[in-house]
Design a protein around this motif. Structure first.
Motif, PDB file in Angstrom:
ATOM      1  N   TRP A  25       0.799  -1.220   0.000  1.00  0.00           N
ATOM      2  CA  TRP A  25       0.000   0.000   0.000  1.00  0.00           C
ATOM      3  C   TRP A  25       0.835   1.276   0.000  1.00  0.00           C
ATOM      4  N   ARG A 168     -14.256  -5.360  -0.747  1.00  0.00           N
ATOM      5  CA  ARG A 168     -12.851  -5.208  -0.388  1.00  0.00           C
ATOM      6  C   ARG A 168     -12.618  -3.823   0.198  1.00  0.00           C
ATOM      7  N   THR A 170     -10.042  -1.992   0.251  1.00  0.00           N
ATOM      8  CA  THR A 170      -9.257  -1.108  -0.613  1.00  0.00           C
ATOM      9  C   THR A 170     -10.106  -0.484  -1.710  1.00  0.00           C
TER      10      THR A 170
ATOM     11  N   PRO B 458      -6.953   0.501   5.395  1.00  0.00           N
ATOM     12  CA  PRO B 458      -6.017  -0.358   4.648  1.00  0.00           C
ATOM     13  C   PRO B 458      -4.548   0.028   4.781  1.00  0.00           C
ATOM     14  N   GLN B 459      -4.233   1.305   5.049  1.00  0.00           N
ATOM     15  CA  GLN B 459      -2.809   1.658   5.104  1.00  0.00           C
ATOM     16  C   GLN B 459      -2.079   1.029   6.279  1.00  0.00           C
ATOM     17  N   THR B 461      -2.318  -2.181   6.948  1.00  0.00           N
ATOM     18  CA  THR B 461      -2.300  -3.633   6.732  1.00  0.00           C
ATOM     19  C   THR B 461      -0.903  -4.235   6.803  1.00  0.00           C
TER      20      THR B 461
END
Lengths: 284, 535
Positions: A25, A168, A170, B458-459, B461
């Motif tokens: 990411w 999801r 993301t 998410p960052q 993860t």
């Protein structure tokens, strides 16, 4: 400045090592490793204090661990080291390693205390907002106006967060960090928050503003910040005090705009009569 | 006279009840110590399973293994089980085994009280774990049990409070026993300043326990009456004050932190001189440093609540008093380093764990110093940075010291040597993966991840994945530990000498291996004391 650059250098080398890890990411890797500098003078000073403390600790670690590693290598029995059993006490050394830490601590405590007093100065605010935490969201009331915003997790994040949603994270913009209604503040003006709660303890935190204050029923806590005039933008945070099932699902999003845009926004959202607050709906 | 001796010799080999009676009616400090250690290991395993579940849920963003409330129950119970079920009973078990051996006493001073204080525990743990299965599930308000959130839980709430009362009573009884034993049963010639450091740190810990366990009991009882009897101690709507609970809880909570770590300091102070083949550097300074840490622990509780909005003057006071703790803690670390300096070091498993303790506990100390600075704490508070900090002091701190202590004294307890190669495997797997597990959590906290959340943006993860993988391997490698201990007891190589460690000093090493069921029936001689006091 030099320190910060050194820090970035160290960070990038650590990242270089970690490059083999699944770092899918992170666009800017340093942000994944360290505290953000933020956009207020408080957050920047806190960052500087944090880096100072970090480097002091690294310095002490190098010395202490260095001596230990020296012993581990050179004073091994397998190398034929003979123990010096008379080395059990030394007033001189003991005085030194008691006073030197005291001096280092005093050196750290002085800037910390100064900054503490400075960032707890809540006088002369230009904008006053009452922030009320509830299970699970935030209500913002602009004092002296009729504007009130109830801010809860955005529908897209909420849908994706449900069990068996199959969405999801993301694919959701700012998953768990986006809200339905953002709180709008002007840049370059001192904003004071009056923070409370109607049910359990919450905590209002936006890292980029350098503000974290608990929202406690029966209490009104104060905190204030001034966003740099050249840094309008959207700043995100989360509740940081466990408040039940929805604790992870009550984000905070602050949109900082120019004072003119702020006034226009206020005007647009003002109603002639004070709007009755809507009852917060519970998360299913 | 000859008759008397005969009776004594007779008593030494006999009077060992067989079957279940030996354990249920146990009054022998060694049997009770063993039971405490087994209970602690069991709870460590259960708490560890909760930790595995937590790390599985946090493996990636959007992972949905558990409902958020179940996740909160898991973090809550993980904390309570590890603190009250694993680490504290392990210390009491080690105290039971070692204090009488180390001070030349035939047993603990109050053997029946000892039995009671152990046998309360299984009931307390059962009650606590059973709360998972009542309607609404286990308490999910965090181990800190802050009101008003705590008031929102169902049948599990009074069960947990009753369990805490039981554990508190058990701890207080255990602490009384330790103090009475140390004060009254030391062998002639064993003056206070000749006592081994483990005995000293436990003496101070015992006073801390007596001082603060009633405070915790009071705090949770007030919650109980708020819930069931209409009082409003912490209920703002009734004129009460939720912040009062935080103050009372952390007045218990901070000394509790030292209850968990002071005996570790004692064990490290036993192991390092042995494997450095050199007396402990600055013995008296170590005693005074321990006492000052214990004293300071009563005036720093506010550093757990810098964001609740205390007056600036109070925040300043708690910042300065907290920073002061770095001085005696530093003295201890420097003394350990100086003990190794110009020693003759060898790296058997106890020493490996002790050296890892020195490095990793210091890292926990550094992050502790950073957390003490209030402005920075505004950013760290309630994030994974704090989680990383206290896991560094508790896992490679307290837990590694327990492992080190067991590997150090197991030959004395069992009369057999464990499999060194396997124990070294246990060490290397633990020390590598404990860092993979906890170090990235510093990054997560600084980057803005709050603690106690079942799902995250998410960052976060990448580092959560690293942490979870570290956690799984760390967790799996702990299975080696009971295997090594059981294998040692069953089929380890018997030890002929009094001590398997050539550098060991202290009264426990003047006894044969294994230590006889009844030891020090006759007090140790002055020669033994002098040899032991060489440290």
């Amino acid at each position: 400045m030099k320190r910060a650059r050194l820090g970035r250098l160290l960070g990038s080398s650590v990242l270089g090592l970690a490059g083999r890890l699944p770092l899918a990411w992170g666009a800017s890797g340093w942000d994944e490793l360290n505290m953000p500098r933020g956009v207020t003078s408080a957050s920047k000073s806190i960052y500087a204090l944090h880096m100072m403390a970090l480097w002091v600790c690294v310095g002490i670690a190098v010395v202490v661990f260095g001596v230990m590693i020296w012993s581990l290598i050179f004073h091994r029995k397998s190398r034929g080291a003979v123990p010096d059993v008379t080395l059990t006490h030394s007033t001189k050394v003991e005085v030194v390693w008691t006073t030197v830490p005291v001096l280092i601590l005093v050196g750290m405590a002085i800037p910390a205390a100064r900054l503490l007093v400075k960032i707890n100065n809540n006088t002369d605010p230009q904008v006053n907002i009452r922030v009320t935490g509830f299970q699970w969201g935030w209500r913002y009331q602009y004092l002296g106006t009729t504007v009130s915003v109830i801010s809860k997790i955005s529908a897209s994040s909420n849908a994706a967060s449900q069990l068996h949603s199959g969405i999801r994270p993301t694919s959701v913009p700012h998953y768990l960090l986006s809200v339905d209604h953002q709180v709008v503040v002007p840049v370059g003006e001192k904003v004071r928050l009056l923070i409370t709660s109607i049910d359990v303890i919450h905590s209002w935190w936006v890292p980029d503003l350098g503000v974290k204050r608990d929202a406690i029923p029966g209490y009104i806590n104060e905190a204030s910040f001034t966003i740099a005039a050249d840094r309008p933008g959207t700043y995100r945070g989360q509740c940081t005090e466990l408040c039940g099932r929805g604790h992870a699902y009550m984000p905070i999003v602050v949109r900082a705009v120019t004072p003119a845009a702020y006034q226009a926004w206020l005007k647009k959202h003002s109603s002639p009569r004070a709007r009755r607050p809507r009852t917060p709906r519970q998360r299913p | 006279m000859a008759e008397l001796h005969q009776t004594a010799a007779h008593a030494e080999h006999d009077h060992k009840p067989h079957g279940w009676r030996r354990w249920v009616f146990a009054t022998n400090h060694k049997d009770i110590g063993t039971m405490y250690l087994i209970a602690a290991a069991t709870m460590f395993l259960i708490g560890g399973l909760a930790a595995m579940a937590i790390r599985a849920q946090l493996f990636k963003s959007g992972m949905k293994l558990f409902d958020p409330t179940m996740f909160n129950s898991l973090t809550t119970m993980h904390g309570l089980i590890m603190i009250f079920g694993a680490i504290m009973p392990a210390w009491v078990g080690l105290a039971n085994w070692m204090i009488p051996l180390q001070i030349g006493a035939p047993d603990m001073a109050l053997p029946r009280l000892n039995n009671l204080s152990f046998w309360i525990l299984p009931f307390a743990f059962t009650l606590m774990l059973a709360s998972f299965f009542v309607p609404g599930g286990a308490v999910a308000g965090g181990w800190t049990m802050y009101p008003p959130l705590m008031q929102q839980f169902g049948a599990a709430f009074p069960m947990l409070i009753f369990a805490i009362h039981l554990m508190g009573i058990s701890s207080i009884l255990g602490a009384i026993n330790v103090i009475v034993t140390i004060m009254n049963l030391r062998a002639p010639g064993m003056t206070l300043l000749r006592m081994p450091l483990f005995v000293w740190t436990w003496l101070i810990t015992a006073y801390l326990l007596i001082a603060v366990m009633p405070v915790l009991a009071g705090a949770v009882t007030m919650q109980l009456t708020d819930h069931f009897f209409g009082t409003s101690f912490f209920n703002a709507a009734g004129g009460g004050d939720p912040v009062l609970f935080l103050h009372v809880f952390w007045f218990f909570g901070h000394p509790e932190v030292y209850i968990l770590i002071l005996p570790a300091f004692g064990i490290i102070s036993e192991i390092i001189p042995t494997f450095s083949r050199k007396p402990l550097f600055g013995y008296e300074a170590m005693v005074y440093a321990t006492a000052s840490i214990a004293f300071l622990s009563f005036i720093v509780w506010g550093h757990h609540m810098f964001t609740v909005g205390m007056p600036v003057a109070a925040q300043l006071f708690f910042m300065l008093s907290t920073m002061l703790i770095a001085v005696p803690t530093g003295v201890k670390v420097f003394n350990w380093v100086a003990t190794m300096w110009r020693g003759s070091l060898s790296f058997e498993p106890p020493m490996l764990f002790a050296v890892a303790f020195l490095f990793l506990f210091s890292i926990g100390g550094f992050s502790g110093l950073m957390l003490a600075l209030v402005p920075s704490d505004y950013q760290y508070h309630g994030t994974y940075f704090v989680v990383a900090h206290f896991h560094y002091v508790l896992v490679p701190g307290a837990v590694f010291a327990i492992f080190g202590g067991v590997y150090y004294w197991l030959p004395k307890w069992s009369g057999r040597m464990y499999d060194m190669r396997l124990a070294k495997w246990h060490f290397w797997l633990s020390v590598i993966f404990v860092n993979v597990l906890f170090f990235p959590q510093h990054f997560l906290g600084l980057a803005g991840m709050p603690r106690r959340i079942p799902d995250y943006a998410p960052q976060f993860t990448d580092w959560n994945m690293v942490s979870s993988i570290g956690g799984f391997i760390f967790g799996a490698s702990q299975v080696l530990f009971p295997y090594i201990v059981i294998k040692c007891i069953r089929s380890g190589k018997p030890i002929e000498a009094n001590s398997p460690w050539d550098g060991a000093h202290g009264l426990e090493w003047e006894l044969p291996c294994p230590a006889p069921y009844h030891s020090w029936q006759t007090p140790p001689t002055e020669a033994m004391l002098a040899h032991g006091a060489e440290h």
